[in-house]
Design an enzyme around this catalytic site. Structure first.
Site, PDB file in Angstrom:
ATOM      1  N   HIS A  62       3.110   1.245   5.225  1.00 47.39           N
ATOM      2  CA  HIS A  62       3.770   2.548   5.436  1.00 47.39           C
ATOM      3  C   HIS A  62       4.983   2.340   6.409  1.00 47.39           C
ATOM      4  O   HIS A  62       4.833   2.608   7.580  1.00 47.39           O
ATOM      5  CB  HIS A  62       3.079   3.621   6.026  1.00 47.39           C
ATOM      6  N   LYS A  72       9.537   1.138   6.853  1.00 53.72           N
ATOM      7  CA  LYS A  72      10.956   1.443   6.538  1.00 53.72           C
ATOM      8  C   LYS A  72      11.326   0.815   5.002  1.00 53.72           C
ATOM      9  O   LYS A  72      11.840   1.436   4.169  1.00 53.72           O
ATOM     10  CB  LYS A  72      11.912   1.115   7.472  1.00 53.72           C
ATOM     11  N   THR A  73      10.766  -0.168   4.761  1.00 57.56           N
ATOM     12  CA  THR A  73      10.826  -0.745   3.391  1.00 57.56           C
ATOM     13  C   THR A  73      10.139  -0.079   2.590  1.00 57.56           C
ATOM     14  O   THR A  73      10.738  -0.112   1.351  1.00 57.56           O
ATOM     15  CB  THR A  73      10.395  -2.494   3.485  1.00 57.56           C
ATOM     16  N   ASP A 102       7.191   9.578   4.638  1.00 56.24           N
ATOM     17  CA  ASP A 102       6.346   8.765   5.555  1.00 56.24           C
ATOM     18  C   ASP A 102       6.816   8.543   7.029  1.00 56.24           C
ATOM     19  O   ASP A 102       6.376   7.697   7.848  1.00 56.24           O
ATOM     20  CB  ASP A 102       5.721   7.393   5.271  1.00 56.24           C
ATOM     21  N   GLN A 120      -8.331  -2.889  -7.861  1.00 54.26           N
ATOM     22  CA  GLN A 120      -7.056  -2.332  -8.541  1.00 54.26           C
ATOM     23  C   GLN A 120      -7.256  -1.434  -9.783  1.00 54.26           C
ATOM     24  O   GLN A 120      -6.779  -0.579 -10.145  1.00 54.26           O
ATOM     25  CB  GLN A 120      -5.856  -3.228  -8.477  1.00 54.26           C
TER      26      GLN A 120
END
Length: 342
Positions: free
Chosen positions: A68, A70-71, A110, A294
């Site tokens: 979580h 900035k990318t 976020d 997953q």
């Protein structure tokens, strides 16, 4: 940078590359570029200098979490952009405020994330849990903190917007960001399936059978009604799809994102151990993490979400196919592990 930005309209995107070429400023660079590209600065009479300042401040407010960060926010912004432009959402919304809200929600969704989930914040009595009465403390904080920043003189880039449009923009932003709380996932998706898949003349299905969409009709699809609740619901589900948009990324990019999230979960587990708490599921680094689970996530959460979206927005079929490809890779890995353990 120009070469990477030229790929922004593609379904399969590498936000890590964007972070690299922007020297660590993927969110502010992409956010300003999109606002300018689609003339939102002129349409809403935005203060360009304060907008740039706001975007950089928001970006700086994303901690250096494994996932979580900035990318991730830039990746979600690009995903929302693709749903709007390539996925048919823009022309069916027909409203600039909704488009503007979509970009802002992705950018701020976020903001100031702690790298911890809501259950942990509630269990330890975190200040945010108290502030928001244990109800989506992180998501409530993301959007509330972004609005507080927006009210400050140096960052108030939206001062000239008419009151009516501001009220609508604020409502959409709140609805969209709060919808990213995974505890709300099944409730929101159920509403979308029962209300809009039928209303917009699409096939209501749960099974992974999209053969009827392989050759999308050239007939203009129905526009989303002027009902505010309908538009809000569509945008909520759209942001949810973008929030996990890396599920459709090239395998190496997608796997990197999952590994980052697994490490973030493990760090919470480490914190829980240090506080003598029960370690949350999939967060004990001494046991299997999410890279070993997953297939279940895809089957229960991801695929139903993307199938439902594509049943309304047929243009998003390539996105669904990419999600299926990655799911099949995980399924093959799981089968190999199971075979090796026998």
């Amino acid at each position: 940078m120009e070469a990477v930005l030229a790929t922004v309209d593609e379904w399969r995107f590498n936000a890590f590359k964007l972070a690299e070429v922007t020297q660590g400023h993927p969110l502010s660079a992409l956010g300003f570029w999109l606002m300018k590209r689609y003339d939102l600065i002129n349409i809403f009479q935005l203060d360009a200098t304060k907008l740039a300042r706001f975007l950089r401040k928001i970006e700086d407010g994303y901690p250096d979490n494994p996932y979580h960060n900035k990318t991730h926010a830039a990746d979600v912004l690009q995903g929302m952009h693709c749903l709007l432009t390539r996925g048919g959402l823009h022309r069916r919304l027909g409203e600039d405020v909704a488009i503007f809200a979509s970009y802002l929600a992705a950018i701020t969704h976020d903001y100031e994330h702690k790298g911890l989930n809501n259950d942990f914040l509630v269990r330890v009595g975190d200040e945010l849990a108290f502030t928001y009465n244990d109800i989506s403390p992180m998501e409530n904080h993301h959007i509330a903190a972004a609005f507080k920043l927006m009210r400050q003189k140096d960052y108030n880039f939206i001062k000239k917007i008419p009151r009516e449009k501001w009220v609508r923009l604020r409502r959409l932003l709140i609805d969209m960001v709060l919808a990213t709380d995974m505890k709300q996932h099944f409730n929101i998706l159920s509403k979308f399936q029962s209300k809009l898949q039928v209303k917009l003349r699409s096939t209501n299905f749960a099974a992974p059978n999209l053969s009827h969409l392989e050759s999308p009709s050239h007939d203009d699809p129905l526009p989303i009604s002027d009902d505010d609740a309908d538009k809000s619901l569509v945008l909520q589900v759209g942001l949810k799809c973008a929030d996990v948009g890396h599920l459709a990324a090239p395998w190496e990019v997608h796997h990197r994102w999952v590994s980052g999230l697994e490490e973030e979960f493990f760090r919470q587990g480490d914190k829980e151990k240090s506080m003598h708490m029960m370690v949350s599921p999939l967060m004990d680094r001494c046991k299997d993490g999410i890279t070993k689970s997953q297939v279940g996530f895809f089957d229960i959460v991801a695929l139903p979400l993307f199938y439902s979206w594509a049943s309304v927005f047929h243009e998003a079929l390539p996105l669904v196919r990419a999600v299926e490809d990655n799911c099949n890779r995980w399924r093959s890995l799981e089968m190999g592990r199971n075979a090796g353990s026998k």
